[in-house]
Design a protein around this motif. Structure first.
Motif, short mmCIF file in Angstrom:
data_model
loop_
_atom_site.label_atom_id
_atom_site.label_comp_id
_atom_site.label_asym_id
_atom_site.label_seq_id
_atom_site.Cartn_x
_atom_site.Cartn_y
_atom_site.Cartn_z
N PRO A 59 0.82 -1.22 0.00
CA PRO A 59 0.00 0.00 0.00
C PRO A 59 0.85 1.27 0.00
O PRO A 59 2.06 1.23 0.28
N SER A 60 0.21 2.37 -0.31
CA SER A 60 0.89 3.67 -0.29
C SER A 60 0.36 4.51 0.87
O SER A 60 -0.81 4.40 1.26
N PHE A 61 1.22 5.35 1.41
CA PHE A 61 0.89 6.22 2.54
C PHE A 61 0.96 7.68 2.10
O PHE A 61 1.85 8.07 1.34
N SER A 62 0.01 8.47 2.59
CA SER A 62 0.01 9.91 2.36
C SER A 62 -0.34 10.61 3.67
O SER A 62 -1.05 10.05 4.50
N TRP A 63 0.18 11.82 3.84
CA TRP A 63 -0.13 12.57 5.06
C TRP A 63 0.05 14.06 4.76
O TRP A 63 0.58 14.47 3.71
N GLU A 64 -0.40 14.88 5.68
CA GLU A 64 -0.27 16.32 5.56
C GLU A 64 0.63 16.85 6.68
O GLU A 64 0.59 16.35 7.80
N VAL A 65 1.44 17.83 6.31
CA VAL A 65 2.29 18.50 7.30
C VAL A 65 1.44 19.51 8.05
O VAL A 65 0.70 20.30 7.44
N GLU A 66 1.51 19.46 9.35
CA GLU A 66 0.67 20.32 10.16
C GLU A 66 1.01 21.79 9.96
O GLU A 66 2.19 22.16 9.87
N GLN A 67 -0.02 22.62 9.86
CA GLN A 67 0.19 24.05 9.74
C GLN A 67 0.61 24.62 11.09
O GLN A 67 -0.05 24.41 12.10
N LEU A 68 1.71 25.37 11.08
CA LEU A 68 2.26 25.94 12.31
C LEU A 68 2.30 27.47 12.19
O LEU A 68 2.38 28.01 11.08
N PRO A 69 2.28 28.17 13.33
CA PRO A 69 2.28 29.64 13.31
C PRO A 69 3.67 30.20 13.05
O PRO A 69 4.20 31.00 13.82
N THR A 70 4.30 29.73 11.98
CA THR A 70 5.61 30.23 11.59
C THR A 70 5.74 30.08 10.08
O THR A 70 4.95 29.35 9.45
N ARG A 71 6.72 30.71 9.49
CA ARG A 71 6.88 30.69 8.05
C ARG A 71 7.77 29.55 7.59
O ARG A 71 8.54 28.99 8.36
N ASN A 72 7.64 29.23 6.29
CA ASN A 72 8.51 28.24 5.65
C ASN A 72 8.47 26.89 6.37
O ASN A 72 9.52 26.33 6.72
N VAL A 73 7.26 26.39 6.61
CA VAL A 73 7.10 25.07 7.23
C VAL A 73 7.18 24.03 6.11
O VAL A 73 6.24 23.83 5.36
N LEU A 74 8.32 23.40 5.99
CA LEU A 74 8.56 22.42 4.93
C LEU A 74 9.08 21.12 5.53
O LEU A 74 9.86 21.13 6.49
N GLN A 75 8.64 20.01 4.96
CA GLN A 75 9.13 18.71 5.41
C GLN A 75 10.51 18.45 4.81
O GLN A 75 10.72 18.64 3.61
N ARG A 76 11.43 18.01 5.64
CA ARG A 76 12.77 17.67 5.18
C ARG A 76 12.96 16.17 5.02
O ARG A 76 13.62 15.69 4.09
N HIS A 120 -5.50 -11.25 5.26
CA HIS A 120 -6.20 -11.42 6.53
C HIS A 120 -5.27 -11.26 7.74
O HIS A 120 -5.32 -12.04 8.69
N SER A 121 -4.43 -10.24 7.68
CA SER A 121 -3.47 -10.01 8.76
C SER A 121 -3.58 -8.57 9.25
O SER A 121 -4.11 -7.71 8.55
N ILE A 122 -3.09 -8.34 10.46
CA ILE A 122 -3.19 -7.02 11.09
C ILE A 122 -1.80 -6.43 11.25
O ILE A 122 -0.86 -7.12 11.67
N TYR A 123 -1.67 -5.15 10.91
CA TYR A 123 -0.39 -4.45 10.97
C TYR A 123 -0.56 -3.11 11.66
O TYR A 123 -1.61 -2.47 11.58
N LYS A 124 0.49 -2.68 12.35
CA LYS A 124 0.52 -1.36 12.97
C LYS A 124 1.49 -0.48 12.19
O LYS A 124 2.58 -0.91 11.83
N TRP A 125 1.08 0.75 11.93
CA TRP A 125 1.95 1.71 11.25
C TRP A 125 2.27 2.86 12.21
O TRP A 125 1.46 3.25 13.03
N SER A 126 3.47 3.39 12.08
CA SER A 126 3.92 4.55 12.85
C SER A 126 4.66 5.48 11.90
O SER A 126 5.47 5.03 11.09
N LEU A 127 4.38 6.78 12.01
CA LEU A 127 4.92 7.74 11.05
C LEU A 127 5.31 9.03 11.77
O LEU A 127 4.59 9.49 12.67
N ARG A 128 6.42 9.61 11.38
CA ARG A 128 6.82 10.93 11.85
C ARG A 128 7.65 11.61 10.76
O ARG A 128 8.10 10.97 9.81
N TYR A 129 7.84 12.92 10.90
CA TYR A 129 8.63 13.65 9.91
C TYR A 129 9.42 14.76 10.60
O TYR A 129 9.17 15.10 11.77
N TRP A 130 10.37 15.33 9.87
CA TRP A 130 11.19 16.43 10.36
C TRP A 130 11.02 17.63 9.43
O TRP A 130 10.89 17.49 8.21
N LEU A 131 11.03 18.81 10.02
CA LEU A 131 10.92 20.04 9.26
C LEU A 131 12.30 20.49 8.76
O LEU A 131 13.33 20.01 9.25
#
Length: 255
Positions: A59-76, A120-131
């Motif tokens: 499968p493929s994963f997609s997510w959104e970077v959280e909007q923060l009260p600062t400029r130039n919020v980009l995922q690195r 018919h199997s169960i999996y756990k996913w964990s995701l994080r990112y850096w700015l």
């Protein structure tokens, strides 16, 4: 004397403004240090609201970077971990796939690149990112379950009746103990409603399954029914309805 009083009032106002500024900066700093991926989707399906059913072994994963009260919020960069919780087939092995820190600003359609998933199997996913500024997000996590990933993994059989009036079916079965998880894969032609112990499994689903060229392909749906089952007697019921599949029997015969 009056001048002294005015000076004290001005100093008090300045002190109050300083306190407000300190509080505001403190809140701003707190909001920046606590963020995580949101609106995570697995194969376009929202994945943070509970168990998600997946019909792909990669499968493929997609997510959104959280909007923060600062400029130039980009995922690195980002990190994705997929861990098998339980597998259905005896020859499948439990594993944990860690992508490591991947340097990329992409956050849409990130393909899972670990071992192929089992049906018919169960999996756990964990995701994080850096700015780009270096701050790392908190982990976002959830659970997904695979369905029949290969035709031979779907072992159900068709049941029905030639008379339209006989459109209700039920099956009673006992459970000696509480189940850890349970799912139902179902297709009904033309339409159907599925009940477990008298409860409609999903009142929001209407006109399932979608129309297809039935001679070549039939769609099915998957439902998590763990919470609907109970220790002791249980009942599964299905009500069939008319649909495009059976429309011909209601056409007016030609003269």
């Amino acid at each position: 004397y009056m001048g002294t009083v005015k000076r004290i009032i001005e100093l008090s106002k300045m002190a109050a403004q300083s306190i407000v500024c300190v509080v505001y900066l403190s809140l701003l700093f707190s909001s920046i240090t606590a963020f995580q991926p949101h609106n995570v989707r697995i194969d376009y399906i929202p994945a943070q609201d509970g168990l998600v059913f997946v019909s792909s072994s990669n499968p493929s994963f997609s997510w959104e970077v959280e909007q923060l009260p600062t400029r130039n919020v980009l995922q690195r960069s980002y990190q994705l971990i997929v861990t098998s919780v339980s597998v259905f087939f005896n020859n499948s092995q439990l594993f944990e796939h860690d992508s490591g820190v991947v340097s990329s600003s992409s956050n849409t359609h990130i393909a899972y690149s670990g071992p192929s998933l089992s049906s018919h199997s169960i999996y756990k996913w964990s995701l994080r990112y850096w700015l780009a500024s270096g701050e790392g997000s908190d982990w976002a996590s959830g659970v997904f379950r695979t369905v029949a990933l290969a035709p031979l993994d779907f072992t159900g059989t068709w049941i029905g009746h030639s008379k339209v009036s006989l459109n209700q079916f039920r099956k009673d079965f006992p459970l000696p103990a509480a189940v850890e998880n349970a799912a139902i894969l179902i297709s009904g032609l033309g339409y159907y409603e599925l009940y477990v112990n008298g409860e409609n499994v999903d009142v929001s689903r209407k006109l399932d399954p979608g129309w297809t060229t039935y001679e070549s392909r039939v769609l099915y749906s998957a439902f998590d029914v763990t919470k609907l089952l109970q220790v002791g007697a249980n009942t599964v019921g299905v009500t069939l309805g008319n649909g495009w599949y059976s429309q011909n029997q209601y056409m007016i015969p030609s003269q």
